[in-house]
Scaffold this active site. Structure first.
Site, PDB file in Angstrom:
ATOM      1  N   GLY A 197       0.815  -1.221   0.000  1.00 43.60           N
ATOM      2  CA  GLY A 197       0.000   0.000   0.000  1.00 43.60           C
ATOM      3  C   GLY A 197       0.840   1.258   0.000  1.00 43.60           C
ATOM      4  O   GLY A 197       0.535   2.230  -0.705  1.00 43.60           O
ATOM      5  N   CYS A 198       1.910   1.257   0.769  1.00 41.07           N
ATOM      6  CA  CYS A 198       2.767   2.443   0.856  1.00 41.07           C
ATOM      7  C   CYS A 198       3.488   2.692  -0.465  1.00 41.07           C
ATOM      8  O   CYS A 198       3.666   3.832  -0.886  1.00 41.07           O
ATOM      9  CB  CYS A 198       3.760   2.292   2.005  1.00 41.07           C
ATOM     10  SG  CYS A 198       2.925   2.128   3.594  1.00 41.07           S
ATOM     11  N   THR A 199       3.881   1.612  -1.131  1.00 43.93           N
ATOM     12  CA  THR A 199       4.527   1.735  -2.437  1.00 43.93           C
ATOM     13  C   THR A 199       3.543   2.285  -3.460  1.00 43.93           C
ATOM     14  O   THR A 199       3.879   3.201  -4.229  1.00 43.93           O
ATOM     15  CB  THR A 199       5.094   0.374  -2.890  1.00 43.93           C
ATOM     16  OG1 THR A 199       6.068  -0.055  -1.931  1.00 43.93           O
ATOM     17  CG2 THR A 199       5.736   0.473  -4.259  1.00 43.93           C
TER      18      THR A 199
END
Length: 150
Positions: free
Chosen positions: A45-47
C-alpha cells in the site's frame, strides 16, 4: 484518530530525511505542503501511494506544492525506498515518532484480528501560511494524487 482539522495551525515539526537533511515546517513557508504519513516503506500500500504521488509530481509542482513523506522507518530504509522507486520528494525517518505524534497519527490499529499501535495512513495539506487546508484519513493509495488535487 487525529484531532487536527481544516483551519488549524499545522504543528511546527522538524525531522531528518533519508539523507540526514533536517526539515521543518518553516522550510515550506510560502508554498503548499502535502505531508503524507504511511505505515512502512516498501510495503504494498505504501509503495502504491508513493508511486501515485511520484507519477503526478509535475502536477503538484505546477500548483506550487511540496511533498513530504513520513514514517517511523530508519534513514537507511527510507533511502532504499526512495532510491528503489525513484521518488522525487524527501521521506522523513521519524524513528522517535515526534512528527507522527505531533500530527496525531499514531494509535491503536487492527489487522487480521490483532490489535497493535501503529501509524494511521493520513495526509495533511498545509497552505502557504502554515494552516491545515485538508485532512485525508481515507487514503486511496492508487489514486491519492487525485484525492489531493481533484
Amino acid at each position: 484518530m487525529t484531532t487536527l482539522k481544516k483551519g488549524d495551525k499545522a504543528p511546527n515539526f522538524s525531522g531528518k530525511d533519508q539523507d540526514g537533511k533536517l526539515y521543518s515546517l518553516a522550510d515550506f513557508e510560502g508554498k503548499k505542503l502535502v505531508v503524507f504519513f504511511y505505515p512502512k516503506a516498501n510495503t504494498t500500500g505504501c509503495t502504491a501511494e508513493a508511486c501515485d504521488l511520484r507519477d503526478n509530481f509535475s502536477r503538484f509542482q505546477g500548483d506550487n506544492y511540496e511533498l513530504l513523506g513520513v514514517s517511523a522507518d530508519t534513514e537507511k530504509a527510507q533511502f532504499k525506498f526512495k532510491e528503489k522507486f525513484d521518488l522525487p520528494f524527501p521521506l522523513l525517518a521519524d524513528e522517535d515518532k515526534s512528527v507522527i505524534q505531533a500530527f496525531g497519527v499514531w494509535g491503536p490499529k487492527k489487522f487480521m484480528g490483532k490489535e497493535y499501535d501503529g501509524i494511521h495512513r493520513t495526509t495533511f495539506v498545509i497552505d502557504e501560511n502554515g494552516f491545515i487546508d485538508n485532512v485525508i484519513s481515507d487514503v486511496k493509495t492508487k489514486a491519492h494524487a487525485t484525492q489531493i488535487l481533484g
